[in-house]
Design a protein around this motif. Structure first.
Motif, mmCIF file in Angstrom:
data_model
loop_
_atom_site.group_PDB
_atom_site.id
_atom_site.type_symbol
_atom_site.label_atom_id
_atom_site.label_comp_id
_atom_site.label_asym_id
_atom_site.label_seq_id
_atom_site.Cartn_x
_atom_site.Cartn_y
_atom_site.Cartn_z
ATOM 1 N N TYR B 53 0.790 -27.723 -27.529
ATOM 2 C CA TYR B 53 -0.177 -28.715 -28.029
ATOM 3 C C TYR B 53 -0.125 -28.790 -29.547
ATOM 4 O O TYR B 53 -0.098 -27.761 -30.220
ATOM 5 C CB TYR B 53 -1.598 -28.342 -27.576
ATOM 6 C CG TYR B 53 -1.691 -28.159 -26.081
ATOM 7 C CD1 TYR B 53 -1.738 -29.271 -25.246
ATOM 8 C CD2 TYR B 53 -1.662 -26.888 -25.509
ATOM 9 C CE1 TYR B 53 -1.771 -29.118 -23.862
ATOM 10 C CE2 TYR B 53 -1.693 -26.727 -24.133
ATOM 11 C CZ TYR B 53 -1.741 -27.839 -23.313
ATOM 12 O OH TYR B 53 -1.763 -27.691 -21.953
ATOM 13 N N ASP B 54 -0.127 -30.020 -30.069
ATOM 14 C CA ASP B 54 -0.028 -30.203 -31.521
ATOM 15 C C ASP B 54 -1.283 -29.760 -32.258
ATOM 16 O O ASP B 54 -1.225 -29.382 -33.418
ATOM 17 C CB ASP B 54 0.202 -31.685 -31.848
ATOM 18 C CG ASP B 54 1.581 -32.128 -31.397
ATOM 19 O OD1 ASP B 54 2.435 -31.236 -31.203
ATOM 20 O OD2 ASP B 54 1.787 -33.344 -31.219
ATOM 21 N N SER B 55 -2.421 -29.887 -31.600
ATOM 22 C CA SER B 55 -3.683 -29.641 -32.303
ATOM 23 C C SER B 55 -4.748 -29.268 -31.272
ATOM 24 O O SER B 55 -4.545 -29.414 -30.066
ATOM 25 C CB SER B 55 -4.124 -30.918 -33.021
ATOM 26 O OG SER B 55 -4.320 -31.942 -32.047
ATOM 27 N N LYS B 56 -5.875 -28.838 -31.772
ATOM 28 C CA LYS B 56 -7.008 -28.552 -30.892
ATOM 29 C C LYS B 56 -7.418 -29.824 -30.139
ATOM 30 O O LYS B 56 -7.721 -29.788 -28.949
ATOM 31 C CB LYS B 56 -8.183 -28.041 -31.753
ATOM 32 C CG LYS B 56 -9.445 -27.729 -30.970
ATOM 33 C CD LYS B 56 -10.554 -27.261 -31.903
ATOM 34 C CE LYS B 56 -11.921 -27.418 -31.278
ATOM 35 N NZ LYS B 56 -13.020 -27.129 -32.220
ATOM 36 N N GLU B 57 -7.392 -30.942 -30.842
ATOM 37 C CA GLU B 57 -7.748 -32.220 -30.209
ATOM 38 C C GLU B 57 -6.821 -32.510 -29.026
ATOM 39 O O GLU B 57 -7.263 -32.898 -27.943
ATOM 40 C CB GLU B 57 -7.657 -33.355 -31.241
ATOM 41 C CG GLU B 57 -8.194 -34.668 -30.708
ATOM 42 C CD GLU B 57 -7.823 -35.879 -31.560
ATOM 43 O OE1 GLU B 57 -6.684 -35.938 -32.071
ATOM 44 O OE2 GLU B 57 -8.679 -36.758 -31.688
ATOM 45 N N ASP B 58 -5.529 -32.312 -29.268
ATOM 46 C CA ASP B 58 -4.518 -32.543 -28.241
ATOM 47 C C ASP B 58 -4.779 -31.635 -27.021
ATOM 48 O O ASP B 58 -4.723 -32.077 -25.868
ATOM 49 C CB ASP B 58 -3.153 -32.227 -28.885
ATOM 50 C CG ASP B 58 -1.990 -32.721 -28.052
ATOM 51 O OD1 ASP B 58 -2.182 -33.680 -27.298
ATOM 52 O OD2 ASP B 58 -0.896 -32.124 -28.159
ATOM 53 N N LEU B 59 -5.099 -30.383 -27.291
ATOM 54 C CA LEU B 59 -5.394 -29.450 -26.208
ATOM 55 C C LEU B 59 -6.642 -29.878 -25.438
ATOM 56 O O LEU B 59 -6.672 -29.853 -24.205
ATOM 57 C CB LEU B 59 -5.567 -28.042 -26.787
ATOM 58 C CG LEU B 59 -5.711 -26.898 -25.779
ATOM 59 C CD1 LEU B 59 -5.141 -25.603 -26.372
ATOM 60 C CD2 LEU B 59 -7.148 -26.664 -25.357
ATOM 61 N N LEU B 60 -7.666 -30.318 -26.156
ATOM 62 C CA LEU B 60 -8.905 -30.725 -25.483
ATOM 63 C C LEU B 60 -8.699 -31.971 -24.637
ATOM 64 O O LEU B 60 -9.272 -32.100 -23.546
ATOM 65 C CB LEU B 60 -10.024 -30.954 -26.508
ATOM 66 C CG LEU B 60 -10.617 -29.682 -27.092
ATOM 67 C CD1 LEU B 60 -11.591 -30.024 -28.225
ATOM 68 C CD2 LEU B 60 -11.351 -28.870 -26.009
ATOM 69 N N LEU B 61 -7.861 -32.897 -25.129
ATOM 70 C CA LEU B 61 -7.573 -34.092 -24.331
ATOM 71 C C LEU B 61 -6.844 -33.703 -23.048
ATOM 72 O O LEU B 61 -7.133 -34.232 -21.970
ATOM 73 C CB LEU B 61 -6.752 -35.091 -25.149
ATOM 74 C CG LEU B 61 -7.560 -35.834 -26.226
ATOM 75 C CD1 LEU B 61 -6.626 -36.544 -27.199
ATOM 76 C CD2 LEU B 61 -8.520 -36.845 -25.586
ATOM 77 N N SER B 62 -5.923 -32.752 -23.150
ATOM 78 C CA SER B 62 -5.254 -32.243 -21.955
ATOM 79 C C SER B 62 -6.251 -31.587 -21.017
ATOM 80 O O SER B 62 -6.177 -31.743 -19.793
ATOM 81 C CB SER B 62 -4.207 -31.190 -22.316
ATOM 82 O OG SER B 62 -2.977 -31.791 -22.514
ATOM 83 N N TYR B 66 -7.017 -32.384 -17.170
ATOM 84 C CA TYR B 66 -7.006 -31.313 -16.167
ATOM 85 C C TYR B 66 -8.295 -31.354 -15.339
ATOM 86 O O TYR B 66 -8.266 -31.283 -14.105
ATOM 87 C CB TYR B 66 -6.862 -29.975 -16.896
ATOM 88 C CG TYR B 66 -6.772 -28.766 -16.000
ATOM 89 C CD1 TYR B 66 -5.628 -28.519 -15.244
ATOM 90 C CD2 TYR B 66 -7.822 -27.844 -15.935
ATOM 91 C CE1 TYR B 66 -5.540 -27.392 -14.437
ATOM 92 C CE2 TYR B 66 -7.739 -26.718 -15.129
ATOM 93 C CZ TYR B 66 -6.600 -26.501 -14.383
ATOM 94 O OH TYR B 66 -6.527 -25.388 -13.586
ATOM 95 N N VAL B 67 -9.423 -31.510 -16.032
ATOM 96 C CA VAL B 67 -10.708 -31.605 -15.339
ATOM 97 C C VAL B 67 -10.720 -32.823 -14.412
ATOM 98 O O VAL B 67 -11.193 -32.754 -13.272
ATOM 99 C CB VAL B 67 -11.866 -31.685 -16.367
ATOM 100 C CG1 VAL B 67 -13.180 -32.055 -15.701
ATOM 101 C CG2 VAL B 67 -12.010 -30.366 -17.115
#
Lengths: 201, 201
Positions: B53-62, B66-67
């Motif tokens: 993931y490029d950033s925390k934002e990117d991880l949260l969008l993933s 997932y949810v």
């Protein structure tokens, strides 16, 4: 539920700060809001704001009280209408079919501000009070409608909570999604529910 | 509405990261969430997360994708029930009378996360998709009930939007106020509305 803030009197300088907070929220959104932006909005020094408020949090909590007070004075005006007219007007205020840009931005900023209440007990208390007042008002309209024979003998607390949850959901989803047709669909469904289940025919 | 994420396949390492994000959200809440906390939850280096993931934002969008995928697999399981049973079960999933601590914390974290969607179009798109899917599912249950003669010939979109707004409002208010009796009152009002207006008698 406390009645403190409805009795509170706002000094002229406090009111000016609250109105400047309102404008800064509309212009920059919640994330950008700071004591310095509000101060520059007012052409005042930061120190002059810190004279009234200890912190940004303190100022925002006051702003919520101010909003609550304004809400109160907006909703407690009409008494000439029938209960069904009063309910319809109140629902139109909560859940308008169209929002102009200013109103949209203010509601969006309130959604951002309200997310503070997830973790911060002071914000939680203030939003608890705001919600209590709106639900109480809905309940009073419904009780009056029952007393005057316009409404069926429903459980007014439950109906008020249901209307309020519907309003909250629409406001929340409007601010956080692009589902543009949802508010109108909910509004029509809500009116149909109230016509069928609340109004005597 | 896109169907991309329902087709997406999660690699084992991505799934581990998503589960660690889930645990970190539950433990620390949204405000404290960081790539380093998730990395330490996994006993991995931050670099290994930045590989995915490029950033925390990117991880949260993933994480939101997932949810959404998990939600999808949770809700598309039951087909043996009657439409009214399926609707009741789905409403119980959305709007349970009691929430255990874990579920409460997850919902609260989702409310915090969702406040990002007020200003960030990528989060907005993801929440638009999540909401679309839930409303579509409600609509399908209602349409099936109409087809099979169990439900009245209602406008399924409007009823689905109304149920969904009610659920959203309860979830939002639960996470941001101390109005503990509200969810049960709304749930009873919602059931009574559905019994009267949706079910054939």
């Amino acid at each position: 539920m406390t009645a403190d803030s409805s009795d509170s009197e706002w000094s002229t300088s406090e009111e000016r700060i609250m109105e400047a907070t309102h404008r800064a929220l509309l212009r920059d959104g919640y994330a950008q809001l700071s004591i310095s932006r509000i101060a520059s909005e007012l052409d005042q020094s930061k120190a002059s704001l810190y004279y009234h408020y200890d912190s940004k949090e303190d100022l925002l909590l006051s702003f919520l009280e101010y909003v609550t007070d304004r809400l109160e004075s907006n909703i407690y005006t009409s008494n000439d209408e029938s209960p069904s007219q009063e309910l319809e007007q109140f629902i139109e205020m909560l859940l308008p079919l169209q929002l102009d840009d200013t109103e949209s931005q203010l509601r969006a900023a309130m959604v951002e501000l309200r997310s503070q209440a997830v973790m911060d007990e002071k914000f939680r208390k203030q939003f608890t009070e705001i919600d209590d007042r709106i639900v109480d008002h809905l309940e009073r309209i419904i009780d009056r409608g029952i007393d005057e024979g316009e409404f069926r003998n429903v459980d007014s607390t439950r109906v008020a909570e249901h209307i309020f949850a519907t309003f909250s959901g629409v406001m929340y989803n409007r601010a956080t999604t692009n589902r543009e047709n949802a508010p109108a669909a909910v509004r029509v469904a809500l009116s149909s529910y109230l016509n069928k289940d609340l109004m005597k025919r």
